[in-house]
Scaffold this active site. Structure first.
Site, short mmCIF file in Angstrom:
data_model
loop_
_atom_site.label_atom_id
_atom_site.label_comp_id
_atom_site.label_asym_id
_atom_site.label_seq_id
_atom_site.Cartn_x
_atom_site.Cartn_y
_atom_site.Cartn_z
N ASP A 1 0.83 -1.21 0.00
CA ASP A 1 0.00 0.00 0.00
C ASP A 1 0.86 1.26 0.00
O ASP A 1 1.87 1.33 0.70
CB ASP A 1 -0.89 -0.04 1.25
CG ASP A 1 -2.05 0.93 1.17
OD1 ASP A 1 -2.23 1.54 0.10
OD2 ASP A 1 -2.77 1.06 2.18
N GLU B 1 -3.00 -0.28 -8.54
CA GLU B 1 -3.88 0.83 -8.17
C GLU B 1 -3.05 2.11 -8.22
O GLU B 1 -1.90 2.13 -7.78
CB GLU B 1 -4.42 0.64 -6.74
CG GLU B 1 -5.09 1.91 -6.20
CD GLU B 1 -6.00 1.66 -5.01
OE1 GLU B 1 -6.72 0.63 -5.01
OE2 GLU B 1 -5.99 2.48 -4.09
#
Ligand code: ZN
Length: 481
Positions: free
Chosen positions: A157, A261
């Site tokens: 992340d 992402e």
């Protein structure tokens, strides 16, 4: 070969963890301060101690990275897989490595939602003193223990460099959230027109694609770029787009093992729908569209509390963001989604139920609720420490909490303590100090809180998992499930 009922009871073997292969049985049991793996039969893959109980030989193996590798090798369902292309996905970052077994109980009730059980940023790894190997290993143990065979993702992340991305992928991450914030020129958002014109460097090819053009989405919504606004957007986002395209080409083009992402959410100002359209359109022109994109929405998505801001404006803008995502064929990703209950029905509605929502910190807060419930003295100690290091923690996380309004923990009864985990100000203080709490040391170098906290979470695991089940389920139901 089989495990006797007597053995199961004596060693508290987890019923769902018993996995039989043709030549051996592997299972997990609740050890004194940590779970253990038992292997009956050939055991060459696992490291541990040979033992015997009433004539049965077995090997007792601790929860190490090596033994997680052994489980992944023998039981493929324990390995992370790319899941982001599924309609509904949920990030459930487990900073402590003790929440996933609870998350699994919930996710089994929603088999069409794919979980991303492992999800950590570099900042979280540094603050908790873990590495991606540990994060994924803890999830592997939980998935094996609870026999979750539907497949889960692992998210590296908010990564900012190619080096970090390659490290996360090497550790088995199946999703990378590329954080473009270092390449976004926030200042340009507030330049006056003269400064915009002065800083802007003409790019005839780019201009020919936008100036004087109208872009109409399939649903009829249209975008035009006034010249000055176009220049400003180029100043803010062009470098970030170039960076994302480069990472896409180097690592993700044709990559079947991991999803990308793109996050542009860690900025000072919200992403306007026009800006979002520009970024998406440029990524498309470069053939570098991600699977999910995280814009920064209007209002505030502060850690661990509900949405702050004008929810009607949020709804209006979110509808446009969702339509842009649909047009380009990726999903909207909502970051800092913990406890944003005011927004969830809007997210579910305008995305047609196709979204990625990330939660993380709320799992830590539920863990601290267990400490307040089960060990009030330890909670008070941690709480006072958190207040004392708050200025330090505020350097990493922005919160609006006013700690002066939090009641003195010494004046509260034991029964009143858990309620602190339901109040915004105390939630935020405990939320952002997690790293300092977990890493605090005594003068002799031993952990000040960590070992005691982990013991509480081990001893009262069922309470923790029940809290998590109820709290995360509320997120899921309000998203429209
Ligand atoms: Zn984010």
């Amino acid at each position: 070969m089989y495990i006797t009922p007597d053995f199961k009871e004596k060693f508290q073997v987890y019923p769902l963890s018993i996995h039989e292969l043709s030549d051996r049985i592997v299972c997990m049991a609740k050890g004194k301060s940590e779970d253990v793996i038992f292997v009956f039969g050939p055991d060459s893959d696992f490291c541990g101690t040979e033992k015997s109980y009433e004539g049965t030989e077995y090997k007792e193996c601790p929860l190490t990275r090596e033994n997680a590798e052994a489980l992944k090798k023998l039981f493929p369902f324990t390995r992370p897989v790319p899941v982001l292309k599924t309609h509904k996905t949920l990030g459930l970052g487990d900073r402590l490595g003790r929440a996933t077994a609870g998350h699994i109980k919930l996710m089994k009730d929603y088999p069409y939602i794919r979980p991303v059980f492992a999800q950590q940023s570099m900042r979280e790894l540094n603050l908790t003193g873990r590495r991606y190997e540990d994060v994924i290993a803890d999830v592997v143990f939980a998935v094996f223990r609870e026999n979750y065979t539907l497949g889960y993702g692992a998210d590296g992340d908010h990564l900012k460099t190619e080096e970090d991305i390659r490290y996360a992928l090497d550790c088995g991450c199946t999703m990378i959230t590329l954080d473009c914030s270092d390449h976004i020129n926030n200042d340009a958002a507030s330049y006056d027109d003269a400064t915009v014109n002065q800083k802007y460097q003409a790019d005839a090819e780019l201009e020919s694609r936008y100036i004087g053009k109208t872009f109409t989405l399939k649903n009829g919504m249209s975008f035009t770029f006034p010249e000055n606004e176009f220049r400003r957007i180029v100043l803010i986002y062009k470098e970030a787009i170039d960076f994302a395209v480069q990472i896409y080409n180097d690592i993700f083009r044709g990559n079947q093992n991991a999803d990308l992402e793109i996050s542009i959410d860690e900025t000072l100002t919200p992403t306007t729908p026009l800006q979002h359209f520009f970024v998406a359109n440029e990524l498309k022109n470069a053939g570098a569209l991600p699977v999910t994109m995280a814009p920064r929405f209007c209002g505030e998505f502060q850690k661990g509390i509900d949405y702050i801001g004008d929810i009607h404006q949020f709804e209006k803008e979110f509808e446009v963001h969702a339509n842009i995502a649909k047009e380009f064929g990726y999903k909207i990703s909502v970051h800092s989604g913990s406890d944003k209950f005011a927004t969830f029905s809007i997210v579910g509605k305008y995305t047609d139920g196709i979204y990625h929502v990330k939660t993380a910190g709320t799992n830590w807060l539920e863990a601290m609720r267990v400490v307040a419930q089960e060990d009030p003295a330890l909670y008070r100690e941690v709480h006072k420490f958190a207040l004392s290091v708050l200025p330090e923690a505020r350097k990493y996380y922005h919160i609006s909490a006013d700690e002066k309004t939090i009641p003195d923990v010494d004046t509260l009864s034991d029964r009143e303590l858990p309620d602190l985990m339901s109040r915004d100000n105390s939630r935020q203080v405990i939320h952002i100090t997690y790293g300092l709490i977990l890493q605090a040391k005594n003068p002799d170098g031993t952990s000040r809180f960590r070992d005691r906290l982990y013991q509480v979470w081990h001893d009262y695991e069922e309470t923790y998992h029940k809290n998590l089940y109820n709290h995360i389920r509320r997120h899921i139901t309000e998203l429209g499930n």
